[in-house]
Design an enzyme around this catalytic site. Sequence first.
Site, mmCIF file in Angstrom:
data_model
loop_
_atom_site.group_PDB
_atom_site.id
_atom_site.type_symbol
_atom_site.label_atom_id
_atom_site.label_comp_id
_atom_site.label_asym_id
_atom_site.label_seq_id
_atom_site.Cartn_x
_atom_site.Cartn_y
_atom_site.Cartn_z
ATOM 1 N N GLY A 76 0.820 -1.188 0.000
ATOM 2 C CA GLY A 76 0.000 0.000 0.000
ATOM 3 C C GLY A 76 0.864 1.253 0.000
ATOM 4 O O GLY A 76 2.083 1.206 0.125
ATOM 5 N N LYS A 78 2.240 5.246 -1.278
ATOM 6 C CA LYS A 78 2.774 5.915 -2.452
ATOM 7 C C LYS A 78 4.274 5.674 -2.563
ATOM 8 O O LYS A 78 4.805 4.683 -2.067
ATOM 9 C CB LYS A 78 2.442 7.409 -2.387
ATOM 10 C CG LYS A 78 0.976 7.724 -2.708
ATOM 11 C CD LYS A 78 0.727 9.211 -2.703
ATOM 12 C CE LYS A 78 -0.667 9.568 -3.210
ATOM 13 N NZ LYS A 78 -0.732 9.509 -4.689
ATOM 14 N N ILE A 79 4.967 6.600 -3.204
ATOM 15 C CA ILE A 79 6.390 6.442 -3.462
ATOM 16 C C ILE A 79 7.217 6.790 -2.230
ATOM 17 O O ILE A 79 6.874 7.698 -1.466
ATOM 18 C CB ILE A 79 6.823 7.323 -4.663
ATOM 19 C CG1 ILE A 79 8.300 7.108 -5.004
ATOM 20 C CG2 ILE A 79 6.520 8.801 -4.411
ATOM 21 C CD1 ILE A 79 8.727 7.788 -6.302
ATOM 22 N N PHE A 81 11.621 6.370 -0.628
ATOM 23 C CA PHE A 81 13.035 6.151 -0.979
ATOM 24 C C PHE A 81 13.679 5.250 0.053
ATOM 25 O O PHE A 81 13.389 5.338 1.253
ATOM 26 C CB PHE A 81 13.783 7.490 -1.019
ATOM 27 C CG PHE A 81 15.274 7.333 -1.166
ATOM 28 C CD1 PHE A 81 15.826 7.049 -2.403
ATOM 29 C CD2 PHE A 81 16.124 7.450 -0.070
ATOM 30 C CE1 PHE A 81 17.200 6.880 -2.549
ATOM 31 C CE2 PHE A 81 17.491 7.282 -0.207
ATOM 32 C CZ PHE A 81 18.033 7.000 -1.449
ATOM 33 N N CYS A 178 5.867 10.228 -0.228
ATOM 34 C CA CYS A 178 4.533 9.752 0.138
ATOM 35 C C CYS A 178 3.424 10.668 -0.371
ATOM 36 O O CYS A 178 2.297 10.613 0.110
ATOM 37 C CB CYS A 178 4.418 9.572 1.654
ATOM 38 S SG CYS A 178 5.629 8.409 2.328
#
Length: 241
Positions: A76, A78-79, A81, A178
Amino acid sequence: MSTPAYLRDGLGPDAVDYRAAWDRQRALHAAVVDGSRPDTVWLLEHPPVFTCGKRTDEHEKPVDAGGADVIDVDRGGKITFHGPGQLVGYPVVRLPDHVKVVDYVRRVEEALIRACADLGVTTARIPGRSGVWLRADDRGPERKVAALGIRVSRGVTMHGFSLNADVDLGWYDRFVPCGIADAGVTSLTRELDRHVGVDEVLPHVERHLSELLAWGPYESTPDYEPRPEPGRGPRVQVLSL
């Protein structure tokens, strides 16, 4: 109940490529599901990589990834790092019947909050936003020091958390972490004005995870004020199959 076993074989110069770690994590998951392996938490580091959860929009991916891979993953969120100086944890644990997914996420957050407190950094949850946060102050806006993104399949967890010990924060300038544009990202090194390596953070995280993943009652750190993430509703974003 027993606490999980730990793997610590991907730290420092032995940092594990994300794709290789993902393959191994799936194998760990299968072994925990079929009962051939006990609950296990893998603690490691990755070379620089951007991972994109199911809610990541294409425009949120970095145009210039600085040579790091950008990988779509089945968790689940978002992106985010991952990179050297960041402790990554993959708890592969079977959830007891009385522990719901949201409770599990909060237990992991609580372990990280307590680990930060051990080192002298006060953090908490922000309802509406996943992860572990510092309040806005004279050092900067609200800022995240640890991120979470999980998947639950066949009652066993995958993926997990990342805690910024001494990570290069310049990587976060390449994207909106995020998907939250009105807050920042930080590290324990930045907050304490001294080097805080993964090796210093690891025993605190491990101790508190062991306490919280024993599934007993616990006292939760009080939350900060609610602040929903842009364009979303529920605070915890997971995939459950």
